[in-house]
Each structure stands twice: as structure tokens, then as C-alpha cells.
Design an enzyme around this catalytic site. Structure first.
Site, PDB file in Angstrom:
ATOM      1  N   HIS B  40      12.520  -9.976   3.353  1.00 20.20           N
ATOM      2  CA  HIS B  40      12.141  -8.699   2.760  1.00 20.20           C
ATOM      3  C   HIS B  40      13.365  -7.860   2.412  1.00 20.20           C
ATOM      4  CE1 HIS B  40       7.686  -8.647   4.159  1.00 20.20           C
ATOM      5  NE2 HIS B  40       7.787  -9.037   2.916  1.00 20.20           N
ATOM      6  N   GLU B 125       3.407 -12.783   7.516  1.00 21.13           N
ATOM      7  CA  GLU B 125       3.487 -13.465   8.817  1.00 21.13           C
ATOM      8  C   GLU B 125       2.104 -13.512   9.470  1.00 21.13           C
ATOM      9  OE1 GLU B 125       6.366 -11.936  11.712  1.00 21.13           O
ATOM     10  OE2 GLU B 125       5.060 -12.693  13.283  1.00 21.13           O
TER      11      GLU B 125
END
Lengths: 277, 277
Positions: B40, B125
Site C-alpha cells: 500500500h 488481507e
């Protein structure tokens, strides 16, 4: 004076079962021994003794054809020794919830978990559970003697003595989360204790004073009493009618509750006495 | 102006490992695809793309000899489909901590536990973990959408997305204790996230303002920022030197910290710019 009983009070499932087993044993053998007092209620234990159920302190003292192992459970080695006695029957009156806690503690232990038990180390139930999980850490209900190994432990298994408040188990569980990689929690808190506490708190809203009936040595009776301490109600703990204080005369509405080892006849005795005031 | 770095900041173990795998793959194949952005951090992903690591959105778009599966992990079915592709290599760069969470979720699921995952359902995730524990309940970090089945559930297995705050896991664990007979908690909160948060809070005591460097989409960077909100320090979140506000000129001592997906070169860029003020 208005007298009101809590919606749930007195003998719980385990005590009722143990009591029934003793009565059945008395019918069969006329005389039995119980290892330690059957339940934490002196007056009921005395009454049962008069019927022939004689408490003894150790297996050496057995002098009856049958022995009853009490609701709190006994240590594993004591159970095994009892089975070797030259008597007719060993009657295991361990509360099913306590037996479950013993089994879970043993499973955690065998699976390699570091076992933590919430409860007072002196309590006979904790002693019985401990014998199924050697080297377990016992954390008392004030949560202050909590001295966990430093660093993170891989596998921790947490369980509770059956009459502990669920709130304490929740706090201890939260603390253990970050000290362990894997934490298994068995909620072995008995629903009966909680149900009596909730019913007592409900009752507190409707009355001016509450009488909590139970033995001095009864842990769940003490907790029932304490659970009312933050409510706007006067609370009195008594073992029976003889302990009722004159103070009660000043109240209009009086509630009654009783611990899990308090028999119905003592509850009735207290209720009658209150009604006659 | 005094500039001070947090004692722990930037690339965590998982990101460092994934990054290394991409560089190695580039050395071997010159051109690779990454399924979704590797980490990210937009700027680092862009830099890697210039070196030949091209992000794609789905397996249909593969046009390189190798594909890298990113740190957050991918859904199980995606992993299986990737393995069937007619390419030279599938490089799994799933963070080892995430892989562990996936495995634990799967074990809980296979052992018949009702699985509860602490995390945001949109987080990749969480999506990857979910594929290993179908029908798991995802509880978001505000703990408000917590809608557990009524009544007591026999076996509950709780785990956390790796960058969640341990405090949230503790609160959720405590809530679940009384809703379950047996609760297994795997503390899958990654230590790196916590270490960065603790270091940032330590730094907060020594400086007047803290600059938190990280990608806009980085969950752990956002949490690093939030963890400082209750401290007596001004906090600014930036993606790089270009975002530094003029406001900073009024502070004497400035601290620097960075999320787990922030590369060292961006930290250095911010530090140099601050020093030149």
C-alpha cells in the site's frame, strides 16, 4: 410488609443432583459417609448427618458401606484411592459442571497448554481442578496476584472455577490475549450462579431490602451478596431465620434470595419468619 | 529545527521480504506482474513498475513470465488459478504473518469453530483470510457491526487481521467469552505494527510535531497516525516531501515515523526536506 422471592434462587442443578444421590444412598445403605461437607451449607449438612450421612475429613475415617464424593469434586488421587477402599460403593456427586471443568483442564494440560484457572486457591473445587492440570496458575478473583511468566507464552488455556463472575473471566481473558500466541478459553462459569445474580439485581429494583440466605462458607452466596452492593437496596446475609435483624422492620418491601447450596426448607423458614413480623 | 526519527519505522519484515522477492524476480525475468499493488504505497509501486514489475488487476491480464502475489495475500481460489497459468513462475510474496493467519483461520474452520475475524471486510488481507474460513464473521475495528448469533455458541475461533490494534482484539475477546463455551483466540496481531506505534508514542514525548509518512491506502499508516491522536503533539500524515505543510515551520522539534509499507528512500526524502527548512 410485602415479601418477594427472586425469580431464581436456592438449590442449583448440581446440588439438587448430589442431594438426591445422598438420599438414595441412605435408602440403600442407611448409613453413608460424605468426604467433607456435601455442600457449603452447615445446617443442611447437619440435617443430613442426623439422617445418617456422616461427613468425614479423610478416607482413613470411612466407617460406612458407601462414600459420597461431594459437589465441589475431589482431587484425582483421592478419587482413585476411594475406588480402592473395601466398601460397597463410591458415589461420585461431583457437580456435572465441575466435572466438565476438570475434564477441560485435563485436556488443556495434555495438549501442552499453560493452564490458568480463575478462582481462589483454597476453594475445594479449585483444588480438584488443579489435580487435573498440574502446575496450573491459579489467579484469584481480585486479579491481583496475577504473576504470569514474562514474555509471550505460546499456548495458554484459561478456565474458571464454576461460581466466578463472568466479568472477572472477561477481564482476565483480555489480559491474556496479548501475553499468548494462542489462547483457549473455556467458559466454565456456571449459568446458575449468574442467573441467581441477575434475578437478585432485578429484585433489587422492586424492594427496599434484600435478605440473602446461605452458608457462611458458600462462595456463590457471598458473591450473590456482593453483586447487590452497588444497588440502591439494603442487603443482609443470613444463614437462617435466627439471623434476621430487627432492622428489617423498617422496610416496606423485602426481597428474598438464596445461594445455590441453600435448601428450600431454610428459605421457607426465613419467609415464614418475615411474614410473622 | 531538530529532526528525530522514531526508533522503529518503515518497512516491516513482510514488506522487506516481498520487496526482495520482486527485485530477485526482476533480475531473473526482467519483467514480472504483481497481482494488485505489491504494497500500500503508490510511489514505491510506481517506482517498481518503472523497473518492470507491472501491477495487474486480475489473472486474465498476465503478460509476463512470472507473477508475484502480494504481501496482503490472495484468496485461495486465486492462488490455485495462478498455479495453473501457463507462465514460468508464481512467486508467493504473502507476508509470513498473513500466511500464518490464513492457516490458523483454516484450522479453526476445519475444527468446526465459528470463526470471527477482527478487521475491515474490504481489506485485501481480510478477503484472503476469509477464503480460508468460509462464512466467518468479520467484525470491523469500530466493533459496532458486531452482530453475533443469538444464544451461546459452542466453539468460537477468534483471530485478527495482522495490523489491527491489540486493544481491539482484547475488547472483542472479552465480549466473546460469555457468548461461547469454548473460545480459541489466536493473537495474529503483527508485532511490527505495535512496535511502530509504541516507538511513535515514545517519540511524541520528545517532540512538538510528528510527521507520519505512508500511503493513503495503508491501513497500518492510518493507525499509526490515529494512535498519536490522544498525545500532546501535532500530527501530520504525508505521502512524501511534497505534502509537508508550511505549518511545520513553527515547531522546534519534529519527529518522523513511517508505516510498514513506506520505503527508506521516501523517509530520507522527507527528512532532507525538513532539514532544508
Amino acid at each position: 410488609m410485602i415479601i418477594k422471592r427472586a425469580s431464581s434462587l436456592g438449590f442449583c442443578y448440581g446440588v439438587r443432583l448430589a442431594h438426591k444421590k445422598v438420599i438414595e444412598a441412605l435408602n440403600k445403605y442407611q448409613r453413608v459417609n460424605t468426604l467433607g461437607p456435601l455442600i457449603h451449607n452447615e445446617r443442611e449438612v447437619k440435617r443430613l448427618a442426623q439422617l445418617g450421612a456422616i461427613p468425614i475429613n479423610s478416607l482413613d475415617e470411612v466407617n460406612a458401606p458407601a462414600i459420597v464424593l461431594r459437589t465441589h469434586g475431589v482431587r484425582r488421587d483421592v478419587l482413585e484411592s476411594a475406588k480402592k477402599l473395601a466398601i460397597k460403593e463410591v458415589i461420585d456427586a461431583t457437580c456435572p459442571h465441575v466435572a466438565k471443568a476438570q475434564n477441560i483442564a485435563n485436556r488443556f494440560y495434555l495438549d501442552g497448554f499453560r493452564v490458568v484457572i480463575l478462582g481462589e486457591i483454597e476453594h475445594p473445587e479449585v483444588q480438584s481442578i488443579l489435580s487435573y492440570a498440574p502446575n496450573a496458575i491459579v489467579v484469584s478473583e481480585n486479579l491481583q496476584n496475577f504473576n504470569f511468566d514474562k514474555g509471550i507464552v505460546k499456548k495458554v488455556g484459561l478456565l474458571s472455577q464454576t461460581t466466578q463472575p463472568i466479568e472477572k473471566l472477561k477481564i482476565l481473558a483480555a489480559r491474556l490475549v496479548e501475553l499468548s500466541q494462542e489462547l483457549v478459553i473455556a467458559n466454565t462459569v456456571c449459568f446458575a450462579t449468574r442467573k441467581r445474580q441477575e434475578a437478585a439485581r432485578e429484585l433489587a429494583k422492586e424492594v427496599d431490602a434484600i435478605v440473602v440466605i446461605g452458608g457462611k462458607a458458600s462462595s456463590n452466596t457471598k458473591k450473590l451478596y456482593l453483586s447487590l452492593s452497588s444497588y440502591n437496596v439494603a442487603v443482609y446475609q443470613v444463614e437462617g431465620a435466627m439471623d434476621l435483624p430487627l432492622d428489617l422492620l423498617k422496610y416496606e418491601r423485602i426481597g428474598i434470595t438464596a445461594g445455590a447450596s441453600t435448601p428450600e426448607w431454610i428459605i421457607e423458614e426465613v419467609e415464614s419468619r418475615l411474614k410473622s413480623l
